[in-house]
Design a protein around this motif. Structure first.
Motif, mmCIF file in Angstrom:
data_model
loop_
_atom_site.group_PDB
_atom_site.id
_atom_site.type_symbol
_atom_site.label_atom_id
_atom_site.label_comp_id
_atom_site.label_asym_id
_atom_site.label_seq_id
_atom_site.Cartn_x
_atom_site.Cartn_y
_atom_site.Cartn_z
ATOM 1 N N THR A 127 0.437 -1.057 -0.037
ATOM 2 C CA THR A 127 -0.061 0.109 0.380
ATOM 3 C C THR A 127 1.118 1.418 0.025
ATOM 4 O OG1 THR A 127 -1.963 -0.802 0.996
ATOM 5 C CG2 THR A 127 -1.825 1.221 1.984
ATOM 6 N N ALA A 128 2.416 1.136 0.806
ATOM 7 C CA ALA A 128 2.938 2.610 1.030
ATOM 8 C C ALA A 128 3.373 2.930 -0.613
ATOM 9 C CB ALA A 128 3.754 2.162 1.729
ATOM 10 N N THR A 131 0.386 4.159 -3.238
ATOM 11 C CA THR A 131 -0.081 5.549 -2.643
ATOM 12 C C THR A 131 0.450 6.139 -3.112
ATOM 13 O OG1 THR A 131 -0.891 4.452 -0.267
ATOM 14 C CG2 THR A 131 -0.397 6.715 -0.842
ATOM 15 N N GLY A 158 10.494 6.026 4.954
ATOM 16 C CA GLY A 158 9.896 5.612 4.878
ATOM 17 C C GLY A 158 8.999 4.536 3.992
ATOM 18 N N VAL A 160 6.403 5.008 1.325
ATOM 19 C CA VAL A 160 5.896 5.666 0.616
ATOM 20 C C VAL A 160 7.124 6.750 -0.278
ATOM 21 C CG1 VAL A 160 3.909 7.744 0.458
ATOM 22 C CG2 VAL A 160 3.292 6.338 1.565
ATOM 23 N N GLY A 161 7.421 7.071 1.104
ATOM 24 C CA GLY A 161 8.409 8.062 0.228
ATOM 25 C C GLY A 161 9.416 7.630 -0.361
ATOM 26 N N GLY A 180 15.003 12.755 8.331
ATOM 27 C CA GLY A 180 15.334 12.353 9.754
ATOM 28 C C GLY A 180 16.831 11.453 9.998
ATOM 29 N N ARG A 199 15.133 16.462 8.454
ATOM 30 C CA ARG A 199 13.491 17.309 8.534
ATOM 31 C C ARG A 199 13.428 18.009 9.121
ATOM 32 N NH1 ARG A 199 11.551 11.260 11.085
ATOM 33 N NH2 ARG A 199 11.528 11.602 12.810
ATOM 34 N N ALA A 220 3.969 12.620 3.370
ATOM 35 C CA ALA A 220 3.716 11.550 4.002
ATOM 36 C C ALA A 220 3.389 11.715 5.162
ATOM 37 C CB ALA A 220 4.774 10.018 3.642
ATOM 38 N N CYS A 242 -0.926 12.422 1.575
ATOM 39 C CA CYS A 242 -1.313 11.156 1.968
ATOM 40 C C CYS A 242 -1.366 10.999 3.596
ATOM 41 C CB CYS A 242 -0.511 9.734 1.076
ATOM 42 S SG CYS A 242 0.895 9.464 1.061
ATOM 43 N N ALA A 245 2.708 10.740 9.359
ATOM 44 C CA ALA A 245 3.295 9.738 11.055
ATOM 45 C C ALA A 245 3.962 11.532 11.519
ATOM 46 C CB ALA A 245 4.561 9.688 9.254
ATOM 47 N N VAL A 267 -4.469 12.204 -0.906
ATOM 48 C CA VAL A 267 -4.720 10.796 -1.823
ATOM 49 C C VAL A 267 -4.998 9.839 -0.658
ATOM 50 C CG1 VAL A 267 -3.249 9.239 -3.172
ATOM 51 C CG2 VAL A 267 -2.756 11.936 -3.342
ATOM 52 N N VAL A 270 -7.056 3.027 -0.034
ATOM 53 C CA VAL A 270 -7.876 2.653 0.869
ATOM 54 C C VAL A 270 -8.816 1.901 -0.095
ATOM 55 C CG1 VAL A 270 -9.493 1.778 2.732
ATOM 56 C CG2 VAL A 270 -6.914 2.838 3.301
ATOM 57 N N VAL A 312 8.320 0.952 13.133
ATOM 58 C CA VAL A 312 7.437 1.533 12.027
ATOM 59 C C VAL A 312 7.229 2.830 13.003
ATOM 60 C CG1 VAL A 312 5.568 1.128 10.780
ATOM 61 C CG2 VAL A 312 7.324 -0.720 11.492
ATOM 62 N N GLY A 315 9.479 5.369 13.290
ATOM 63 C CA GLY A 315 10.145 6.012 12.399
ATOM 64 C C GLY A 315 11.996 5.673 11.754
ATOM 65 N N VAL A 317 12.666 2.249 11.147
ATOM 66 C CA VAL A 317 12.169 1.465 9.784
ATOM 67 C C VAL A 317 12.594 2.257 8.590
ATOM 68 C CG1 VAL A 317 11.357 -0.440 8.130
ATOM 69 C CG2 VAL A 317 11.001 -0.215 10.923
HETATM 70 N N1 LIG Z 1 -3.536 8.581 2.174
HETATM 71 C C1 LIG Z 1 -3.833 7.123 2.297
HETATM 72 O O1 LIG Z 1 -3.979 6.077 1.827
HETATM 73 C C2 LIG Z 1 -1.877 6.253 2.915
HETATM 74 C C3 LIG Z 1 -1.690 4.887 2.111
HETATM 75 C C4 LIG Z 1 -0.154 5.216 2.740
HETATM 76 C C5 LIG Z 1 0.421 5.655 3.635
HETATM 77 N N2 LIG Z 1 -0.427 6.282 4.288
HETATM 78 C C6 LIG Z 1 0.127 6.858 5.455
HETATM 79 O O2 LIG Z 1 1.595 7.682 5.149
HETATM 80 C C7 LIG Z 1 2.855 7.783 6.063
HETATM 81 C C8 LIG Z 1 3.486 7.200 5.108
HETATM 82 O O3 LIG Z 1 3.230 5.471 5.552
HETATM 83 P P1 LIG Z 1 4.238 4.812 5.298
HETATM 84 O O4 LIG Z 1 3.987 2.861 5.263
HETATM 85 O O5 LIG Z 1 5.429 4.651 4.504
HETATM 86 O O6 LIG Z 1 5.734 4.737 6.475
HETATM 87 P P2 LIG Z 1 6.798 4.414 7.561
HETATM 88 O O7 LIG Z 1 7.438 3.301 5.872
HETATM 89 O O8 LIG Z 1 6.815 4.227 8.501
HETATM 90 O O9 LIG Z 1 7.436 6.026 6.631
HETATM 91 C C9 LIG Z 1 7.201 7.340 8.037
HETATM 92 C C10 LIG Z 1 8.412 8.159 7.364
HETATM 93 O O10 LIG Z 1 8.161 8.961 8.272
HETATM 94 C C11 LIG Z 1 9.408 9.784 9.113
HETATM 95 N N3 LIG Z 1 9.025 10.235 9.832
HETATM 96 C C12 LIG Z 1 8.738 9.170 10.951
HETATM 97 N N4 LIG Z 1 8.119 10.522 12.226
HETATM 98 C C13 LIG Z 1 8.370 11.415 11.646
HETATM 99 C C14 LIG Z 1 7.970 12.731 12.898
HETATM 100 N N5 LIG Z 1 7.677 12.295 13.919
HETATM 101 N N6 LIG Z 1 7.716 13.230 11.717
HETATM 102 C C15 LIG Z 1 8.592 13.305 10.856
HETATM 103 N N7 LIG Z 1 8.326 12.563 9.720
HETATM 104 C C16 LIG Z 1 8.578 11.102 10.417
HETATM 105 C C17 LIG Z 1 10.261 9.118 7.841
HETATM 106 O O11 LIG Z 1 10.795 9.019 7.864
HETATM 107 P P3 LIG Z 1 12.519 9.899 7.734
HETATM 108 O O12 LIG Z 1 13.080 9.127 8.726
HETATM 109 O O13 LIG Z 1 12.921 9.474 6.152
HETATM 110 O O14 LIG Z 1 11.653 11.489 7.520
HETATM 111 C C18 LIG Z 1 9.655 7.932 8.885
HETATM 112 O O15 LIG Z 1 10.359 6.354 7.899
HETATM 113 C C19 LIG Z 1 1.480 7.152 7.373
HETATM 114 O O16 LIG Z 1 1.542 8.557 7.851
HETATM 115 C C20 LIG Z 1 0.495 6.625 6.710
HETATM 116 O O17 LIG Z 1 -0.838 6.380 7.436
HETATM 117 C C21 LIG Z 1 -1.385 7.358 3.981
#
Ligand SMILES: NC(=O)c1ccc[n+]([C@@H]2O[C@H](COP(=O)([O-])OP(=O)(O)OC[C@H]3O[C@@H](n4cnc5c(N)ncnc54)[C@H](OP(=O)(O)O)[C@@H]3O)[C@@H](O)[C@H]2O)c1
Length: 327
Positions: A127-128, A131, A158, A160-161, A180, A199, A220, A242, A245, A267, A270, A312, A315, A317
């Protein structure tokens, strides 16, 4: 009987454990899928740890994603042996999900995997990544092209990123990756980032309008970072939002929208209808470099999920957590 990660609730006490369950415990109707791989997205980590009320009913198999092969079908459009993926549609929330060796879902949930994407790679994307593809689709649909300027990706290391960086680079965009994790710089450059941003420079409250830098944004993380990203977006630029985090808050002003015509585009993956879903997977099949994808993967088994979920949310992973449900 087969192995599943099962979430149960006993007197308000939520717990998740690898459990042997029977196919009869799955949904009564739908397509039976022998699951090869699932994954841990941010939302799965919220569900497994019960940090947010993602799971709507108990007992339930968590996991918003799965990829596998159809073993029984009740729908003439889907045949035994078809390789399929499912992302979202309430799986792992109100419908048992992908963190199990078998799942039964309505045929309407299914996406036929593109020929060049294995079930393993489909879940490395998950999904990441799907998305991220929806976000890049949205930027391009709004007319953003590489000659308009740089694209900012937040939460870049992360799931999505990481996929967003790789997909944008494949289209010729110049990508600024906000992270970060100082030690993720080489990883992000190998995915195609042209510059790395700390960040912390985005996460403090900033001015409503700042120097114009970005033609587009894939955000994200939400919070001050999203507000600053809007304030730094160039005239007519597009910000896709989207994730949360950092925070679900949006402490912004209308200034970027009314003085620079900035577009803020939400965006959702789901409930995205099948048109955008298939378009996103077609983009992934075309533009996702599989060698770059391999660099994102950390592979775990079902019994590792409880241990990694807090990392996760913290942050910690980098890239994508792929779950081999059969190991
Ligand atoms: N809208 C949708 O349908 C949809 C779909 C998928 C995901 N999402 C959302 O998108 C977000 C990312 O998902 P993901 O699967 O990529 O998660 P992830 O793999 O856990 O990555 C999130 C990344 O955000 C950064 N981060 C974490 N805590 C932070 C903070 N306090 N401040 C700023 N940056 C922070 C970190 O990257 P750095 O260390 O590189 O900064 C972390 O690796 C989540 O909130 C998720 O719920 C939404």
């Amino acid at each position: 009987m087969f192995n599943a990660l099962l979430a149960t609730k006993d007197e308000d006490q939520h717990s998740v454990a690898v459990t042997q369950i029977d196919k009869g415990a799955l949904a009564e109707s739908g397509v039976l899928i022998k699951v090869d791989y699932s994954t841990i997205n941010y939302k799965d980590a919220l569900a497994v740890t019960a940090t947010a009320p993602i799971i709507r009913k108990y007992p339930l198999v968590p996991g918003i994603d799965l990829a596998g092969v159809i073993e029984e079908s009740d729908d003439p459009d889907w045949q035994v042996g078809d390789r399929v993926g499912v992302n979202g549609w309430g799986m792992g929330e109100s419908h048992s999900g992908g963190l199990a060796q078998y799942a039964r879902v309505p045929a309407s949930f299914l996406v036929k995997l593109p020929k060049n994407i294995s079930t393993r790679h489909a879940m490395a994307i998950g999904t990441a990544g799907y998305t991220a593809a929806l976000c890049v689709d949205a930027l391009e649909a709004q007319g953003v092209t590489p000659d308009h300027g740089d694209i900012l990706v937040t939460g870049a290391s992360g799931g999505v990123g990481s996929v967003a960086v790789a997909l944008l680079a494949a289209r010729g965009f110049s990508v600024a990756a906000s992270t970060g994790k100082p030690d993720a710089a080489d990883y992000l450059k190998n995915l195609g980032a042209t510059s790395i941003i700390d960040r912390n420079t985005l996460s403090e409250a900033g001015k409503p309008l700042q120097a114009e830098q970005w033609a587009g944004v894939v955000d994200a993380v939400g919070g001050n970072t999203l507000a600053n990203a809007c304030a730094q977006t160039r005239y007519g630029g597009v910000v896709t939002a989207c994730g949360l985090a950092e925070s679900a808050a949006l402490p912004a002003t209308v200034m970027p929208f009314i003085l620079r015509g900035v577009v803020l585009r939400g965006v959702d993956s789901v409930m995205a209808p099948s048109g955008p879903r298939l378009a996103a997977w077609a983009r992934l099949a075309r533009d996702m470099d599989l060698e770059r994808l391999e660099t994102m993967i950390t592979e775990i088994g079902l019994s590792d999920v409880n241990g990694v979920a807090p990392d996760v949310l913290a942050g910690k992973v980098t890239g994508r957590l792929l779950v081999d449900v059969n190991r």
